[in-house]
Design an enzyme around this catalytic site. Sequence first.
Site, PDB file in Angstrom:
ATOM      1  N   HIS A   1       0.969 -40.161 -16.614  1.00 46.63           N
ATOM      2  CA  HIS A   1       2.428 -40.264 -16.483  1.00 46.63           C
ATOM      3  C   HIS A   1       2.112 -40.362 -17.261  1.00 46.63           C
ATOM      4  CE1 HIS A   1       6.480 -40.937 -16.521  1.00 46.63           C
ATOM      5  NE2 HIS A   1       6.432 -40.816 -14.751  1.00 46.63           N
TER       6      HIS A   1
ATOM      7  N   ASP B   1       4.831 -40.400  -7.314  1.00 42.13           N
ATOM      8  CA  ASP B   1       3.667 -39.424  -6.171  1.00 42.13           C
ATOM      9  C   ASP B   1       2.992 -39.030  -5.483  1.00 42.13           C
ATOM     10  OD1 ASP B   1       5.825 -37.458  -8.590  1.00 42.13           O
ATOM     11  OD2 ASP B   1       6.454 -37.764  -7.377  1.00 42.13           O
TER      12      ASP B   1
HETATM   13  C1  SDX Z   1       6.241 -37.480 -12.405  1.00 35.47           C
HETATM   14  O1  SDX Z   1       8.797 -38.572 -16.582  1.00 35.47           O
HETATM   15  C2  SDX Z   1       8.941 -38.533 -15.250  1.00 35.47           C
HETATM   16  O2  SDX Z   1       9.061 -39.724 -15.623  1.00 35.47           O
HETATM   17  C3  SDX Z   1       8.374 -38.029 -14.465  1.00 35.47           C
HETATM   18  C4  SDX Z   1       8.859 -38.509 -12.905  1.00 35.47           C
HETATM   19  C5  SDX Z   1       9.909 -38.815 -12.774  1.00 35.47           C
HETATM   20  O3  SDX Z   1      10.290 -40.348 -12.395  1.00 35.47           O
HETATM   21  O4  SDX Z   1      10.433 -38.540 -13.346  1.00 35.47           O
HETATM   22  O5  SDX Z   1       7.963 -39.754 -12.719  1.00 35.47           O
HETATM   23  C6  SDX Z   1       7.755 -38.266 -11.364  1.00 35.47           C
HETATM   24  O6  SDX Z   1       6.848 -35.922 -12.373  1.00 35.47           O
HETATM   25  C7  SDX Z   1       5.468 -38.375 -11.813  1.00 35.47           C
HETATM   26  C8  SDX Z   1       3.956 -37.067 -12.382  1.00 35.47           C
HETATM   27  C9  SDX Z   1       3.980 -36.405 -11.152  1.00 35.47           C
HETATM   28  N1  SDX Z   1       2.615 -34.984 -11.971  1.00 35.47           N
HETATM   29  C10 SDX Z   1       1.792 -35.266 -11.457  1.00 35.47           C
HETATM   30  O7  SDX Z   1       1.178 -36.404 -10.417  1.00 35.47           O
HETATM   31  C11 SDX Z   1       0.422 -34.769 -11.663  1.00 35.47           C
HETATM   32  C12 SDX Z   1      -0.783 -34.930 -12.286  1.00 35.47           C
HETATM   33  N2  SDX Z   1      -0.372 -35.689 -13.465  1.00 35.47           N
HETATM   34  C13 SDX Z   1      -1.085 -35.294 -15.042  1.00 35.47           C
HETATM   35  O8  SDX Z   1      -0.826 -33.710 -14.673  1.00 35.47           O
HETATM   36  C14 SDX Z   1       0.039 -35.736 -15.805  1.00 35.47           C
HETATM   37  O9  SDX Z   1      -0.510 -36.578 -15.871  1.00 35.47           O
HETATM   38  C15 SDX Z   1       1.074 -35.641 -16.161  1.00 35.47           C
HETATM   39  C16 SDX Z   1       1.405 -34.327 -16.304  1.00 35.47           C
HETATM   40  C17 SDX Z   1       1.740 -36.520 -15.252  1.00 35.47           C
HETATM   41  C18 SDX Z   1       1.457 -36.378 -17.628  1.00 35.47           C
HETATM   42  O10 SDX Z   1       0.637 -35.179 -18.330  1.00 35.47           O
HETATM   43  P1  SDX Z   1       1.120 -35.419 -19.892  1.00 35.47           P
HETATM   44  O11 SDX Z   1       1.447 -36.708 -20.534  1.00 35.47           O
HETATM   45  O12 SDX Z   1       0.900 -33.927 -20.846  1.00 35.47           O
HETATM   46  O13 SDX Z   1      -0.896 -35.883 -20.406  1.00 35.47           O
HETATM   47  P2  SDX Z   1      -2.045 -34.633 -21.237  1.00 35.47           P
HETATM   48  O14 SDX Z   1      -1.623 -33.408 -19.556  1.00 35.47           O
HETATM   49  O15 SDX Z   1      -1.897 -34.899 -22.157  1.00 35.47           O
HETATM   50  O16 SDX Z   1      -3.298 -36.118 -20.810  1.00 35.47           O
HETATM   51  C19 SDX Z   1      -3.572 -36.706 -21.126  1.00 35.47           C
HETATM   52  C20 SDX Z   1      -5.600 -36.599 -20.780  1.00 35.47           C
HETATM   53  C21 SDX Z   1      -5.971 -35.504 -20.378  1.00 35.47           C
HETATM   54  O17 SDX Z   1      -7.531 -35.265 -20.775  1.00 35.47           O
HETATM   55  P3  SDX Z   1      -7.680 -35.190 -22.071  1.00 35.47           P
HETATM   56  O18 SDX Z   1      -7.850 -34.024 -22.695  1.00 35.47           O
HETATM   57  O19 SDX Z   1      -7.853 -36.705 -23.088  1.00 35.47           O
HETATM   58  O20 SDX Z   1      -9.574 -35.872 -22.367  1.00 35.47           O
HETATM   59  O21 SDX Z   1      -5.048 -37.490 -19.329  1.00 35.47           O
HETATM   60  C22 SDX Z   1      -5.772 -36.138 -18.844  1.00 35.47           C
HETATM   61  C23 SDX Z   1      -5.783 -35.095 -19.462  1.00 35.47           C
HETATM   62  O22 SDX Z   1      -6.755 -34.107 -18.815  1.00 35.47           O
HETATM   63  N3  SDX Z   1      -5.311 -36.466 -17.505  1.00 35.47           N
HETATM   64  C24 SDX Z   1      -5.356 -36.260 -16.247  1.00 35.47           C
HETATM   65  C25 SDX Z   1      -4.514 -36.799 -15.178  1.00 35.47           C
HETATM   66  N4  SDX Z   1      -3.526 -36.429 -15.759  1.00 35.47           N
HETATM   67  C26 SDX Z   1      -3.919 -36.748 -17.404  1.00 35.47           C
HETATM   68  N5  SDX Z   1      -6.483 -35.626 -15.666  1.00 35.47           N
HETATM   69  C27 SDX Z   1      -6.995 -35.834 -14.491  1.00 35.47           C
HETATM   70  N6  SDX Z   1      -6.620 -36.169 -13.228  1.00 35.47           N
HETATM   71  C28 SDX Z   1      -5.180 -36.320 -14.081  1.00 35.47           C
HETATM   72  N7  SDX Z   1      -4.192 -36.909 -12.936  1.00 35.47           N
END
Ligand code: SDX
Length: 429
Positions: free
Chosen positions: A307, A364
């Site tokens: 998140h 989710d």
């Molecule tokens: C919602 O914003 C809100 O409030 C949203 C929400 C709401 O109520 O409106 O809460 C609803 O959208 C919840 C999120 C639903 N999405 C998912 O579950 C999709 C999977 N999650 C990821 O795509 C990710 O965690 C996000 C998009 C939710 C957040 O992404 P960020 O904040 O941009 O974080 P990032 O992509 O910079 O990740 C930081 C690190 C990275 O690794 P490094 O580059 O540090 O090596 O964490 C890793 C990412 O690769 N990472 C994951 C991951 N999420 C982040 N690795 C594997 N699986 C994951 N799910």
Amino acid sequence: MSDVAEPQETVELKIGEESYSLPVITGSYQEKGIDISKLLKTTGHVTFDEGFKNTGSTTSSITFIDGIKGILEHRGYPIEQLADHSSFTEVMFLLLNTELPSATELSHFEQKLKDNATPPVGLRAILDSLPREAHPMSMIGTIISALPGFYPESVDSWKNEDIRWNTIYRLLGHMPAMVAYVYRRRQGLAYIDPDPSLGYVENFLHMMYGEVNAEVAEALDTLLVLHADHEQNCSAATVRMAGSSHVNLFAAIAAGNSALWGPLHGGANQKVIEMLEAIREDGGDTQKYIDKAKDKEDPFRLMGFGHRVYKNFDPRAKVIKMYTDKVLDALNIDDPVLDIAKGLEKEAIADPYFSSRKLFPNVDFYSGIIYRALGIPVPMFTVMFALGRLPGWIAQWKELRESGQAIGRPRQIYTGYTKRDYTPMEDRS
Ligand code: SDX
């Protein structure tokens, strides 16, 4: 909340030999924001913050999230207490009016929603003109966008108090039927008219399935409370951006609905179930999928994990996980993907890749298991998210318009070609 002007806290910004004093905004919980409203004018610089990970776009008094502590409050009320004691219509009132309603206020508010329970019949013809297999988020977005055509006075939704609230009541009142219409259209079933004797969530189930199960209604009411608002998430920020152009409420919500559809945002609940099903069909090898999620060469992510704000458990996920057990027990359903989800959560949380990045289950991760237990088809999951988030989107739009904020127009840092002359066709390679 104090209305006495506090002495202005400032920070110093040094650019070359120049030093600039920037005011600091302090929130209700002492969170700090450096006010850069005059930065470009005074320093000739803009800031750069791709994805707005460090940028506050507004002040707001609707919802507070503490991502480190895993706190979510609506108008000061903890989400856990609202989930336990409130109802979806009461939370709608709270988000829109700042205070919890009296019994009379709630009854009046719910009557307004009942008075607007039946959408224009023309929406059915629009849905009937769409391919039956069209994605439900496309369908619901189409009929939300069509509403100004049926309510031309809504095109200036902010014109006066009556138009403003009529537009809000129409959208909140119509949405359950609109979502049920999308379901019935995709299933090839006849549309069911609202039953004014039923409550908001019961009526939705009646229009979806022609019957109401009390336990399902209670669980769904709580699920919708848990989705009601989440401050400046991608879709709410989109509603605000669209709303800042003074476009009508229906169009601003349609914009937010489109943003919610993305798999990184509200579309994740559908992706979670598809992921859990794939793991089940692949023999339930959760470690294999955790390894895929960790592999930078593999685009696979653990959907429902991570998140932008929560670097601890998403408080909503905790409540939903508890409700998942309760609903499946009540409906006597044994869903194998629930065990896979619990196993995945346990292994991921223990894995340094996830714990070091503070990746926990979000709203989710478990919601799809409940939606499926409630008989809602997987492609409809994000539409259910939209049904829950609608009051939050509207509250954010209302607060934006009340604040008189200027139209949103971010700046950029240009990295393309510098000036060059036009190349005639004959001179091109
Ligand atoms: C919602 O914003 C809100 O409030 C949203 C929400 C709401 O109520 O409106 O809460 C609803 O959208 C919840 C999120 C639903 N999405 C998912 O579950 C999709 C999977 N999650 C990821 O795509 C990710 O965690 C996000 C998009 C939710 C957040 O992404 P960020 O904040 O941009 O974080 P990032 O992509 O910079 O990740 C930081 C690190 C990275 O690794 P490094 O580059 O540090 O090596 O964490 C890793 C990412 O690769 N990472 C994951 C991951 N999420 C982040 N690795 C594997 N699986 C994951 N799910």
